[in-house]
Design a protein around this motif. Structure first.
Motif, PDB file in Angstrom:
ATOM      1  N   GLU A   1       0.833  -1.193   0.000  1.00 49.01           N
ATOM      2  CA  GLU A   1       0.000   0.000   0.000  1.00 49.01           C
ATOM      3  C   GLU A   1       0.874   1.251   0.000  1.00 49.01           C
ATOM      4  N   THR A   2       1.994   1.200   0.702  1.00 50.17           N
ATOM      5  CA  THR A   2       2.920   2.338   0.734  1.00 50.17           C
ATOM      6  C   THR A   2       3.432   2.657  -0.666  1.00 50.17           C
ATOM      7  N   ASP A   3       3.761   1.628  -1.460  1.00 50.82           N
ATOM      8  CA  ASP A   3       4.205   1.857  -2.838  1.00 50.82           C
ATOM      9  C   ASP A   3       3.159   2.662  -3.602  1.00 50.82           C
ATOM     10  N   ILE A   4       1.906   2.264  -3.468  1.00 53.10           N
ATOM     11  CA  ILE A   4       0.821   2.914  -4.207  1.00 53.10           C
ATOM     12  C   ILE A   4       0.624   4.355  -3.728  1.00 53.10           C
ATOM     13  N   VAL A   5       0.645   4.564  -2.431  1.00 53.43           N
ATOM     14  CA  VAL A   5       0.455   5.912  -1.885  1.00 53.43           C
ATOM     15  C   VAL A   5       1.586   6.837  -2.329  1.00 53.43           C
ATOM     16  N   TRP A   6       2.824   6.358  -2.239  1.00 48.40           N
ATOM     17  CA  TRP A   6       3.959   7.185  -2.673  1.00 48.40           C
ATOM     18  C   TRP A   6       3.854   7.520  -4.159  1.00 48.40           C
ATOM     19  N   HIS A   7       3.495   6.540  -4.966  1.00 45.39           N
ATOM     20  CA  HIS A   7       3.400   6.783  -6.415  1.00 45.39           C
ATOM     21  C   HIS A   7       2.289   7.795  -6.719  1.00 45.39           C
ATOM     22  N   ALA A   8       1.179   7.674  -6.032  1.00 43.73           N
ATOM     23  CA  ALA A   8       0.088   8.639  -6.223  1.00 43.73           C
ATOM     24  C   ALA A   8       0.569  10.044  -5.885  1.00 43.73           C
ATOM     25  N   GLY A   9       1.305  10.173  -4.805  1.00 45.44           N
ATOM     26  CA  GLY A   9       1.811  11.484  -4.414  1.00 45.44           C
ATOM     27  C   GLY A   9       2.815  12.044  -5.398  1.00 45.44           C
ATOM     28  N   GLN A  10       3.644  11.168  -5.967  1.00 45.86           N
ATOM     29  CA  GLN A  10       4.653  11.620  -6.930  1.00 45.86           C
ATOM     30  C   GLN A  10       4.035  12.007  -8.264  1.00 45.86           C
ATOM     31  N   THR A  11       2.982  11.326  -8.666  1.00 52.31           N
ATOM     32  CA  THR A  11       2.416  11.551 -10.000  1.00 52.31           C
ATOM     33  C   THR A  11       1.159  12.416  -9.994  1.00 52.31           C
ATOM     34  N   GLY A  12       0.510  12.521  -8.844  1.00 56.33           N
ATOM     35  CA  GLY A  12      -0.762  13.243  -8.782  1.00 56.33           C
ATOM     36  C   GLY A  12      -1.946  12.390  -9.213  1.00 56.33           C
ATOM     37  N   ASP A  13      -1.723  11.101  -9.431  1.00 52.88           N
ATOM     38  CA  ASP A  13      -2.792  10.196  -9.865  1.00 52.88           C
ATOM     39  C   ASP A  13      -3.441   9.576  -8.629  1.00 52.88           C
ATOM     40  N   PHE A  14      -4.506  10.251  -8.160  1.00 49.94           N
ATOM     41  CA  PHE A  14      -5.231   9.784  -6.984  1.00 49.94           C
ATOM     42  C   PHE A  14      -6.572   9.156  -7.378  1.00 49.94           C
ATOM     43  N   PHE A  15      -6.657   8.591  -8.569  1.00 45.89           N
ATOM     44  CA  PHE A  15      -7.903   7.982  -9.017  1.00 45.89           C
ATOM     45  C   PHE A  15      -8.361   6.944  -7.990  1.00 45.89           C
ATOM     46  N   PRO A  16      -9.667   6.793  -7.841  1.00 40.76           N
ATOM     47  CA  PRO A  16     -10.189   5.871  -6.821  1.00 40.76           C
ATOM     48  C   PRO A  16      -9.809   4.411  -7.067  1.00 40.76           C
ATOM     49  N   HIS A  17      -9.470   4.060  -8.279  1.00 40.92           N
ATOM     50  CA  HIS A  17      -9.041   2.692  -8.579  1.00 40.92           C
ATOM     51  C   HIS A  17      -7.825   2.299  -7.741  1.00 40.92           C
ATOM     52  N   HIS A  18      -7.026   3.309  -7.397  1.00 41.28           N
ATOM     53  CA  HIS A  18      -5.786   3.087  -6.660  1.00 41.28           C
ATOM     54  C   HIS A  18      -5.914   3.444  -5.181  1.00 41.28           C
ATOM     55  N   MET A  19      -6.796   4.397  -4.842  1.00 47.41           N
ATOM     56  CA  MET A  19      -6.772   5.011  -3.518  1.00 47.41           C
ATOM     57  C   MET A  19      -8.003   4.741  -2.645  1.00 47.41           C
ATOM     58  N   ASP A  20      -9.112   4.361  -3.246  1.00 46.79           N
ATOM     59  CA  ASP A  20     -10.378   4.253  -2.511  1.00 46.79           C
ATOM     60  C   ASP A  20     -10.784   2.787  -2.385  1.00 46.79           C
ATOM     61  N   ALA A  21     -10.565   2.224  -1.198  1.00 49.26           N
ATOM     62  CA  ALA A  21     -10.840   0.799  -0.985  1.00 49.26           C
ATOM     63  C   ALA A  21     -12.318   0.458  -1.189  1.00 49.26           C
ATOM     64  N   GLU A  22     -13.211   1.356  -0.787  1.00 54.08           N
ATOM     65  CA  GLU A  22     -14.648   1.090  -0.954  1.00 54.08           C
ATOM     66  C   GLU A  22     -15.039   1.107  -2.421  1.00 54.08           C
ATOM     67  N   PHE A  23     -14.579   2.125  -3.162  1.00 56.65           N
ATOM     68  CA  PHE A  23     -14.857   2.179  -4.600  1.00 56.65           C
ATOM     69  C   PHE A  23     -14.300   0.936  -5.294  1.00 56.65           C
ATOM     70  N   ALA A  24     -13.098   0.538  -4.916  1.00 59.78           N
ATOM     71  CA  ALA A  24     -12.414  -0.570  -5.590  1.00 59.78           C
ATOM     72  C   ALA A  24     -13.144  -1.901  -5.415  1.00 59.78           C
ATOM     73  N   LYS A  25     -13.991  -2.002  -4.401  1.00 59.58           N
ATOM     74  CA  LYS A  25     -14.783  -3.227  -4.229  1.00 59.58           C
ATOM     75  C   LYS A  25     -15.689  -3.470  -5.426  1.00 59.58           C
ATOM     76  N   SER A  26     -16.027  -2.395  -6.157  1.00 64.08           N
ATOM     77  CA  SER A  26     -16.902  -2.518  -7.325  1.00 64.08           C
ATOM     78  C   SER A  26     -16.142  -2.914  -8.594  1.00 64.08           C
ATOM     79  N   LEU A  27     -14.828  -2.933  -8.534  1.00 63.57           N
ATOM     80  CA  LEU A  27     -14.011  -3.286  -9.700  1.00 63.57           C
ATOM     81  C   LEU A  27     -13.964  -4.801  -9.880  1.00 63.57           C
ATOM     82  N   PRO A  28     -13.649  -5.273 -11.077  1.00 59.20           N
ATOM     83  CA  PRO A  28     -13.588  -6.721 -11.302  1.00 59.20           C
ATOM     84  C   PRO A  28     -12.695  -7.472 -10.311  1.00 59.20           C
ATOM     85  N   GLY A  29     -11.571  -6.891  -9.899  1.00 53.94           N
ATOM     86  CA  GLY A  29     -10.686  -7.550  -8.941  1.00 53.94           C
ATOM     87  C   GLY A  29     -11.110  -7.386  -7.503  1.00 53.94           C
TER      88      GLY A  29
END
Length: 149
Positions: free
Chosen positions: A22-50
């Motif tokens: 999770e730390t890898d993902i959080v750091w990458h989001a901070g470095q790139t500005g990509d805070f899309f819910p697919h990566h950051m929102d555990a509740e939203f991600a429950k609706s994704l195929p994975g």
């Protein structure tokens, strides 16, 4: 140091494994500005195929390149990446491994006496040996002085 003449078509490499956190993902989001819910929102991600958050494709690409960079070759540098494909998601807790194969060796078109181009097909696989990302890493490689004829 490895000069262009020392590259071998078909040679392979394989990295060690690395578990995505999770730390890898959080750091990458901070470095790139990509805070899309697919990566950051555990509740939203429950609706994704994975059913869970997925790592950024660019994070896994960066990790894969770093995992294969075990030694410094002062005669070569990265020249770019082609045919990058994000085939399936990597999730928190997945362990990825990079494997590669030299698939092309050719002269540099403008300075063939000085450089060669090596292309390395890279596949990143998860712990189930499923391909997550595939791409071609292109290297600009110095020729051994006086070797070109």
């Amino acid at each position: 140091m490895t000069y262009f003449e020392e590259y071998v078509l078909g040679s392979t490499r394989r990295s060690h494994g690395r578990t995505v956190t999770e730390t890898d993902i959080v750091w990458h989001a901070g470095q790139t500005g990509d805070f899309f819910p697919h990566h950051m929102d555990a509740e939203f991600a429950k609706s994704l195929p994975g059913g869970q958050r997925m790592a950024h494709g660019t994070l896994i690409l960066s990790m894969a390149v770093g995992m294969l960079a075990g030694e410094i070759n002062e005669e070569a540098m990265s020249y770019g990446y082609d045919r990058v494909r994000f085939i399936r998601p990597a999730h928190i807790g997945d362990t990825i491994t990079s494997r590669s194969k030299i698939v092309s060796l050719r002269d540099h078109t403008k300075r063939p006496a000085d450089f060669g181009i090596a292309e390395e097909q890279v596949e990143v696989v998860n712990q189930r040996d499923e391909v997550v990302i595939a791409f071609v890493h292109i290297y600009l490689v110095n020729r051994r002085p006086g070797s070109f004829s």
